[in-house]
Design an enzyme around this catalytic site. Sequence first.
Site, PDB file in Angstrom:
ATOM      1  N   CYS A  93      -1.174  -1.734  12.710  1.00  0.00           N
ATOM      2  CA  CYS A  93      -1.555  -2.421  11.462  1.00  0.00           C
ATOM      3  C   CYS A  93      -1.649  -3.948  11.648  1.00  0.00           C
ATOM      4  O   CYS A  93      -2.554  -4.415  12.317  1.00  0.00           O
ATOM      5  CB  CYS A  93      -0.580  -2.015  10.367  1.00  0.00           C
ATOM      6  SG  CYS A  93      -1.270  -2.208   8.735  1.00  0.00           S
ATOM      7  N   HIS A 192       1.182   4.070  10.447  1.00  0.00           N
ATOM      8  CA  HIS A 192       2.636   3.912  10.427  1.00  0.00           C
ATOM      9  C   HIS A 192       3.250   5.313  10.399  1.00  0.00           C
ATOM     10  O   HIS A 192       2.540   6.317  10.382  1.00  0.00           O
ATOM     11  CB  HIS A 192       3.059   3.184   9.143  1.00  0.00           C
ATOM     12  CG  HIS A 192       2.572   1.783   9.029  1.00  0.00           C
ATOM     13  ND1 HIS A 192       3.072   0.744   9.779  1.00  0.00           N
ATOM     14  CD2 HIS A 192       1.607   1.250   8.234  1.00  0.00           C
ATOM     15  CE1 HIS A 192       2.456  -0.379   9.430  1.00  0.00           C
ATOM     16  NE2 HIS A 192       1.559  -0.108   8.507  1.00  0.00           N
TER      17      HIS A 192
END
Length: 235
Positions: A93, A192
Site C-alpha cells: 500500500c 493488507h
Amino acid sequence: MKTLRICHLYPKLLNIYGDGGNIITIKKRAEWRGINVQFDELNSGEILATEHDFYFIGGGQDTQQIEVSCELQKNKDFLTQERDRGAVFLGICGGYQLLGHYYQPHNGEKLLGISLLDAYTLAGNNRFIGNVTELTEFTEPKSLVGFENHSGLTYLQGETKPLGKIVVGYGNNGKDLTEGARYKNVFGTYLHGSFLPKNPHFADYLLELALDNKLEPLDDTIEMNTHKSLVTKAY
Ligand code: GLN
C-alpha cells in the site's frame, strides 16, 4: 543453505493493518526449514550500506509517508543497486506507492518515491476498502487474497507489470483491473491482511527468489484451507 538477510524499512512509520505479519511469515517459513535469518531494521536518519536478500516496507497514512518519502531519498541509489542485483522487495500500500516514482496526495507536495517500479500514484476521491481476490501468473494456485484500504490510484508503465488481475475488489485504480506491480524482483501490492500469511504459496515464491534456491514444501494444510475460504469472498 545461506543465511536469509532481511531488512524492514521504516517499521516505526509504515506498519499499519498488521503489515508486520509479513515479516513474521517470511522469518518463520525460513526458520521452519532450518535456514538462518539475519534481521535488520532501517529507521529515520539511517543510511543503508549492507546488502540484504529481502526488503519489506509496510503501509501507512499520508502523514507517515511524507517522512518516509524524504528518508528513502537518502537510500535511493543503494536500493536501486540492490534491485538491480536481484534482491527481493515487497511493498504494501503506502510503502508500495513509494517504491514507484511518486504519490500525489490531494493536498500538499508530491511525495517522491525511489522509482524501483515504473509506476505513479494520484490521490483518488474515493476510498477503496474491502476484500480482494486476484489471479497472479507467478504461482500455483494463482489466487491471492487480502484486504485493501486506500484512496491512492496507481498506474503502471513501461516494463512494470501487474502482480495480478482483479477478480474481487478494486486494485490499483478501480479501472484497469490490475492489482499490485512487479519489476525484476520488486513486488508491490495493496493487499493488507497480512498479505503473506494468507498466501503462503506466494511467501515461498518470494523466499525462493530471495535465497535463489528451491525449497522443500511445508505442510500448509491449515493455511491453504484458510486461503481457499477467502477466495472470491467479497465481505
Ligand atoms: N495513504 C495511502 C492511500 O490512502 C496509503 C494508505 C495505506 O497504506 N493503507 O492511498
